[in-house]
Design an enzyme around this catalytic site. Sequence first.
Site, mmCIF file in Angstrom:
data_model
loop_
_atom_site.group_PDB
_atom_site.id
_atom_site.type_symbol
_atom_site.label_atom_id
_atom_site.label_comp_id
_atom_site.label_asym_id
_atom_site.label_seq_id
_atom_site.Cartn_x
_atom_site.Cartn_y
_atom_site.Cartn_z
ATOM 1 N N GLU A 203 0.832 -1.214 0.000
ATOM 2 C CA GLU A 203 0.000 0.000 0.000
ATOM 3 C C GLU A 203 0.862 1.258 0.000
ATOM 4 O O GLU A 203 0.541 2.241 -0.671
ATOM 5 C CB GLU A 203 -0.934 0.011 1.224
ATOM 6 C CG GLU A 203 -1.987 -1.086 1.237
ATOM 7 C CD GLU A 203 -3.115 -0.867 0.227
ATOM 8 O OE1 GLU A 203 -3.152 0.190 -0.428
ATOM 9 O OE2 GLU A 203 -3.952 -1.773 0.085
ATOM 10 N N ASP A 341 -4.528 -9.545 -7.827
ATOM 11 C CA ASP A 341 -4.845 -8.646 -8.940
ATOM 12 C C ASP A 341 -3.693 -7.920 -9.645
ATOM 13 O O ASP A 341 -3.380 -8.189 -10.801
ATOM 14 C CB ASP A 341 -5.911 -7.619 -8.503
ATOM 15 C CG ASP A 341 -5.658 -7.038 -7.098
ATOM 16 O OD1 ASP A 341 -4.532 -7.159 -6.598
ATOM 17 O OD2 ASP A 341 -6.603 -6.471 -6.528
ATOM 18 N N GLU A 459 -19.552 -5.014 -3.826
ATOM 19 C CA GLU A 459 -18.159 -5.439 -3.628
ATOM 20 C C GLU A 459 -17.940 -6.876 -4.135
ATOM 21 O O GLU A 459 -16.945 -7.143 -4.784
ATOM 22 C CB GLU A 459 -17.836 -5.306 -2.135
ATOM 23 C CG GLU A 459 -16.461 -5.715 -1.687
ATOM 24 C CD GLU A 459 -15.366 -4.705 -2.001
ATOM 25 O OE1 GLU A 459 -15.619 -3.718 -2.701
ATOM 26 O OE2 GLU A 459 -14.236 -4.938 -1.559
ATOM 27 N N GLU A 521 -12.116 0.324 -9.940
ATOM 28 C CA GLU A 521 -11.722 -0.635 -10.983
ATOM 29 C C GLU A 521 -12.667 -0.655 -12.182
ATOM 30 O O GLU A 521 -12.226 -0.858 -13.318
ATOM 31 C CB GLU A 521 -11.599 -2.049 -10.399
ATOM 32 C CG GLU A 521 -10.475 -2.219 -9.390
ATOM 33 C CD GLU A 521 -10.810 -1.661 -8.016
ATOM 34 O OE1 GLU A 521 -12.008 -1.438 -7.734
ATOM 35 O OE2 GLU A 521 -9.879 -1.430 -7.223
#
EC number: 3.2.1.-
Length: 640
Positions: A203, A341, A459, A521
């Site tokens: 992150e 991902d 989600e 996304e």
Amino acid sequence: MRRIKVSRRANYDQPLSRQHKRVLTYLLMGAVAFGAYYIWSGQPVDLFAVPFHIHETYMNDRESVHVAESQQSYDWRKAPFVNTIESYTHLPTGIPRSLPPVQFEHFSETSAQRKLRETRRVAVREEFKRGWGSYRQFSWPQDELKPVTAEGEESFGGWGATLVDSLDTLWIMGLKEEFHEAVEAAAAIDFGKTNLTTVSVFETTIRYLGGFLSAYDLSRQPVLLEKAVQLGEMLYRAFDTTNNTPLGWLNVENAKDLERPAFTAETNICFACLGSLTMEFTRLAQITAQPKYYDAVARVSILMDRTQDTTKIPGLWPTVVNAAKGEFNQSRSFSIGALADSTYEYFPKMHALLGGLEPLYEKLYKDSAAVIDKHMLFRPMVPDTARGEDLLLCGDVFTPRDEEVRLDPTMQHLTCFIGGMFGLAGRLFSNPHHVDLGAKLTKGCIYAYAAMPTGIMPETFDMVPCDSRTSCPWNKTTWGEEAMRHYGGKYVVDIDEIVRQFHVPPGFTNIRDKRYLLRPEAIESVFIMYRITGDQQYLDDAWDMFTSIVAASRTPYANGQIIDVTFVAPKPGGTQRVPGVRGGVFTREDNIQDKMESFWTAETLKYFYLIFSGPDMISLDDWVFNTEAHPFRRPKTMRV
Ligand SMILES: *[C@@H]1O[C@H](CO)[C@@H](O)[C@H](O)[C@H]1NC(C)=O
Ligand SMILES: *[C@@H]1O[C@H](CO)[C@@H](O)[C@H](O)[C@H]1NC(C)=O
Ligand SMILES: CC(=O)N[C@H]1CO[C@H](CO)[C@@H](O)[C@@H]1O
């Protein structure tokens, strides 16, 4: 003291200036005359079609402001690196290859289309400005603004996550004064201290390091590079392990300890935490000409190459891997969503960032994409069979025993990036089949947005996977049976009751997580596919998504996460009573959480803004985005 000289280039708040309108009126009058002629002559000509112009000029506007000196209580270059590396893998050398164009080459629009697009662009910018104003007023320069109570929150190390993550958005939106103010505040961030004992390496890399590098690539403010290097030096210590694979979590104070041994590599690390540091460290190496940053991530890529065919599903890597052993053959669970991902996303992007000079990333992409296509993509069964032909989703897979692959037909919002990935890679590697997959996957996400009562995708949700991608007739019985497996119970005996009670749209069998966390996304893929195809439909889809999100998420200060995307507001005076909720009635306000992560202003609003900007604004032929929507400059190629 601020010493900022602001020169206004254009009025960014108005869709069309008065002068433009006058010119348009004259054009219109002339055009009507010509139009009459063409209608009479039977020629289908659009007189209003105009080629796109080079967009706003901020890209070249590199006026340097004097900002406060970079401040730091500790110099990370002096921190120990115990397991020293004898010889570095260097950035590939040579003249960058001329890669195939990514963007559609013949964008044009009518003046009506232009006007509509501009109105939408300004609306996105206004939404950003509102939230940014509240962040400045109430939580400057903390990590996040709490959008309901207007308080600050430290959630990402206390280094101003929203501030750093949004620097390039400010630049791109032409909010110059705010940009320079933010750069000055960023200069004062002290990476020698943190609120947390350990920080997430992933992150911190994608949000902060990516944020600095991109803002530097756009503005060339030297202090931004200085900050990137300070932070890069801290994060580089995550590679000081027994085998130089990176840690998922770095203990900041331990990392400074001159007496410490090398860290122990982790036995359970998320695949994305290991594999998607490549772009940021590569860009840092390119800008600073320091090979060690590239070397650090190139080692991981070589490890991925070595293990790609040794896993339980050869071609893919599981969501959790053993970095200490460098063996990825234990886990039987695979996903392109959470935990994995961006590693996949970065393969084609690394190819672009390295100017096509390193063949490894093409191989990693091709071998994984083929397996994703074969085992993970599925067409969902929907009532409108013709529409269904255009839709794909991407589920998770697991192997109960070797050679057997089972699909779990679940889709995460996080996975929606995959449409853009296939589209971009399809263009870079000249593979039209992948561009087609990219479009269908993007439309799958658009469909899921539009299907929900709020117009926003949840989600995580499940649908019925069709056996075939070419034929898939709607069967209400099948849908009902699947949905009953999740929702069935004493008082829920058939699909009609499920729809009444849970607001589950046709085709959806389980809404596992009803929240929308302001994630980017889906619009990311819509943006990329629009730039690739020039298909105007994507603009309307994007606008529907934007207006739905704003309608459900807007607070008096900014935008908050949504608790339930299947929520249907009660009619005034309605009786939808919920125990424990204020006044007994669950309202729109109860559906918003007091949380706004930095990716809302860094990513989601940036992609909405870019899709409604001209196609030269951050062209995909000149820039490549990291997984936090930070554009990095692609190497210049000699185009003939
Ligand atoms: C993983 O691979 C290693 C090395 O090839 C092998 O020794 C080990 O038995 C494998 N583990 C599993 C669970 O397949
Ligand atoms: C629909 O599915 C059910 C079982 O799920 C099956 O029995 C039935 O034949 C199907 N109907 C059609 C028209 O295919
Ligand atoms: C909870 C906590 O430790 N908060 C601190 C985070 O860091 C800022 C400044 O760096 C402090 O002001 C907070 O008190």
